[in-house]
Design a protein around this motif. Structure first.
Motif, PDB file in Angstrom:
ATOM      1  N   CYS A  13      24.134   7.576  42.927  1.00 46.89           N
ATOM      2  CA  CYS A  13      23.716   7.330  41.538  1.00 46.89           C
ATOM      3  C   CYS A  13      22.350   7.960  41.260  1.00 46.89           C
ATOM      4  CB  CYS A  13      23.651   5.832  41.272  1.00 46.89           C
ATOM      5  SG  CYS A  13      25.237   4.964  41.287  1.00 46.89           S
TER       6      CYS A  13
ATOM      7  N   ARG B  24      15.691   0.769  40.617  1.00 43.04           N
ATOM      8  CA  ARG B  24      15.090   0.336  39.354  1.00 43.04           C
ATOM      9  C   ARG B  24      14.121   1.403  38.836  1.00 43.04           C
ATOM     10  NH1 ARG B  24      12.460  -5.526  38.163  1.00 43.04           N
ATOM     11  NH2 ARG B  24      14.680  -5.962  38.137  1.00 43.04           N
TER      12      ARG B  24
ATOM     13  N   LEU C 168      21.052  10.884  38.556  1.00 44.43           N
ATOM     14  CA  LEU C 168      20.002  10.601  37.572  1.00 44.43           C
ATOM     15  C   LEU C 168      18.873  11.626  37.667  1.00 44.43           C
ATOM     16  CD1 LEU C 168      19.688   6.702  37.666  1.00 44.43           C
ATOM     17  CD2 LEU C 168      20.464   8.110  35.754  1.00 44.43           C
TER      18      LEU C 168
ATOM     19  N   LEU D  74      23.147   0.697  39.242  1.00 47.07           N
ATOM     20  CA  LEU D  74      22.056   0.452  40.189  1.00 47.07           C
ATOM     21  C   LEU D  74      21.512  -0.973  40.064  1.00 47.07           C
ATOM     22  CD1 LEU D  74      20.168   3.854  39.875  1.00 47.07           C
ATOM     23  CD2 LEU D  74      21.238   2.967  41.957  1.00 47.07           C
ATOM     24  N   THR D  75      21.479  -1.484  38.842  1.00 45.22           N
ATOM     25  CA  THR D  75      21.017  -2.855  38.631  1.00 45.22           C
ATOM     26  C   THR D  75      21.964  -3.848  39.291  1.00 45.22           C
ATOM     27  OG1 THR D  75      20.000  -2.210  36.530  1.00 45.22           O
ATOM     28  CG2 THR D  75      20.394  -4.563  36.873  1.00 45.22           C
TER      29      THR D  75
ATOM     30  N   ASP E 258      28.488  -3.233  34.463  1.00 45.56           N
ATOM     31  CA  ASP E 258      28.588  -1.840  34.922  1.00 45.56           C
ATOM     32  C   ASP E 258      29.999  -1.273  34.786  1.00 45.56           C
ATOM     33  OD1 ASP E 258      29.598  -3.523  36.841  1.00 45.56           O
ATOM     34  OD2 ASP E 258      28.781  -2.412  38.547  1.00 45.56           O
TER      35      ASP E 258
ATOM     36  N   TYR F 269      24.622   4.826  34.933  1.00 45.98           N
ATOM     37  CA  TYR F 269      24.106   4.840  36.313  1.00 45.98           C
ATOM     38  C   TYR F 269      23.066   3.737  36.510  1.00 45.98           C
ATOM     39  CZ  TYR F 269      26.357   9.296  37.420  1.00 45.98           C
ATOM     40  OH  TYR F 269      27.285  10.276  37.678  1.00 45.98           O
ATOM     41  N   PHE F 270      22.216   3.539  35.508  1.00 43.35           N
ATOM     42  CA  PHE F 270      21.176   2.505  35.609  1.00 43.35           C
ATOM     43  C   PHE F 270      21.807   1.110  35.707  1.00 43.35           C
ATOM     44  CE2 PHE F 270      17.161   0.599  33.425  1.00 43.35           C
ATOM     45  CZ  PHE F 270      16.718   0.143  34.674  1.00 43.35           C
TER      46      PHE F 270
ATOM     47  N   GLY G  10      16.040   4.611  37.706  1.00 44.38           N
ATOM     48  CA  GLY G  10      16.796   4.322  36.491  1.00 44.38           C
ATOM     49  C   GLY G  10      15.905   4.185  35.270  1.00 44.38           C
TER      50      GLY G  10
END
Length: 376
Positions: free
Chosen positions: A251, A327, A255, A355-356, A203, A351-352, A330
């Motif tokens: 985040c 998840r 999105l 978040l992961t 990230d 952003y995904f 995203g």
């Protein structure tokens, strides 16, 4: 419960929003994370100048008299701009350990450095064999005269390449997975016997693998009571989960906004794809997942001061919701943007990725579900 913010909290949010809108646009952030340093010390100094690093500390400790809600506000705005500077590790975690478990001497000596932006900290707790079990430790701290000698290995210590000081969990007695016998220490990263291997994370942040080889620390490096550190560690990690939940909502908010705007402008068959009912349903589901995450984030931040069982349930429940929603939001954002959703030039994939990483930090969905059931 009262979910309205005070005038001071609203002012804090406006201050953070204004600063980040001016100095932390996505293109600037992309350039920063690709540099050798991976962050901007001058931005950290600006956070200190504006009082952000002092926000959650009491006035007696030199802070602004805030707490978890102030951390939540700051972290949400940081999530919206994918801020990489180590606020969580330094202010929330290290500051939390010093505030909740530190002696008066430790607080007076170390908290001003956090508030002033002179000292950056990292939390060295995870070990390869431990998965998410905070008590599964092979790192040891043996009594050595009046002090201790630390030996062991810590993995994925986020923010460590930038840190001067480390919060280290080590076993002072008992078997590898015993709840008793765990202690918390302050270690200078520059101390003899401390070696690091630094690397970037997926990230855009930085982390280290840290080895401790006969690292000697004094008795004044111990936070709290020897062998009774696990309840303190669990309390501070729950506070970190609350702050991470706020970052995740920031985040998800961005999105959702980016996806709705894209679907209004991207045309297929001569009309914006946002006109297609099936895609509208997806965006509604994304919005609902975000709103549920906001509610859980508010709840956990308001319950941090309650008993251990209530706090644990709130933190575990919030982390489960954040993991699932992060998840889903995203994936849908990437899907609705098409192939370009994962390109480096577009912020959606970044952003995904964040978040992961948040999902895996301090326990993923499966682990937190188990933790919730055990606390219920």
């Amino acid at each position: 419960m009262d979910f309205s913010f005070t005038e001071e909290q609203t002012l804090l949010r406006n201050t953070v929003q204004s600063l980040l809108a001016d100095k932390y646009d996505f293109d600037t952030r992309r350039k920063v994370v690709k540099t050798a340093e991976g962050w901007r010390p001058e931005m950290w100094a600006q956070f200190a100048e504006l009082g952000l690093l002092a926000a959650p500390f009491s006035e007696e400790l030199g802070g602004l008299g805030g707490g978890a809600i102030e951390n939540m506000i700051i972290m949400e705005e940081f999530g919206r701009h994918l801020v990489v500077e180590p606020y969580l590790e330094t202010v929330v975690i290290a500051g939390g350990f010093l505030r909740e478990g530190g002696s008066k001497e430790q607080q007076e000596a170390l908290i001003p450095g956090i508030i002033g932006g002179e000292t950056v900290w990292a939390f060295a707790y995870a070990e390869p064999q431990g998965r998410y079990n905070l008590a599964d430790l092979t790192t040891t701290a043996k009594k050595d005269g009046s002090g201790y000698t630390i030996n062991g290995y810590k993995a994925v210590v986020l923010g460590a390449p930038w840190a001067q000081k480390l919060i280290v969990t080590a076993r002072t007695s008992g078997a590898q997975r015993d709840r008793d016998g765990i202690s918390v220490f302050i270690v200078d990263k520059s101390a003899a016997g401390v070696s690091t291997r630094d690397y970037p994370t997926v990230d855009g942040r930085r982390a280290s693998e840290i080895t401790f080889e006969n690292v000697k620390v004094g008795a004044d490096a111990l936070i709290g009571t020897e062998g009774k550190g696990l309840p303190l560690i669990e309390k501070i990690t729950d506070e970190a989960i609350a702050a991470l939940s706020a970052e995740a909502t920031g985040c998800m908010k961005e999105l959702n906004t980016a996806t709705v705007e894209y679907c209004k402008t991207r045309k297929q068959f001569g009309v914006p794809i946002g006109k297609f009912q099936v895609l509208q349903h997806r965006m509604v589901d994304m919005f609902m997942a975000y709103e549920q995450s906001v509610s859980m984030t508010y709840m956990v931040n308001l319950k941090l001061g309650e008993g251990d069982a209530e706090r644990t349930k709130a933190a575990a429940g919030a982390k489960v919701q954040i993991g699932k929603a992060g998840r889903f939001v995203g994936q849908q954002a990437v899907q609705l943007h098409g192939g370009m959703g994962m390109t480096d030039e577009l912020n959606v994939g970044h952003y995904f990725k964040r978040l992961t990483m948040i999902d895996t930090q301090f326990g993923n969905v499966d682990y937190q579900l188990k933790r919730y059931s055990e606390a219920a």
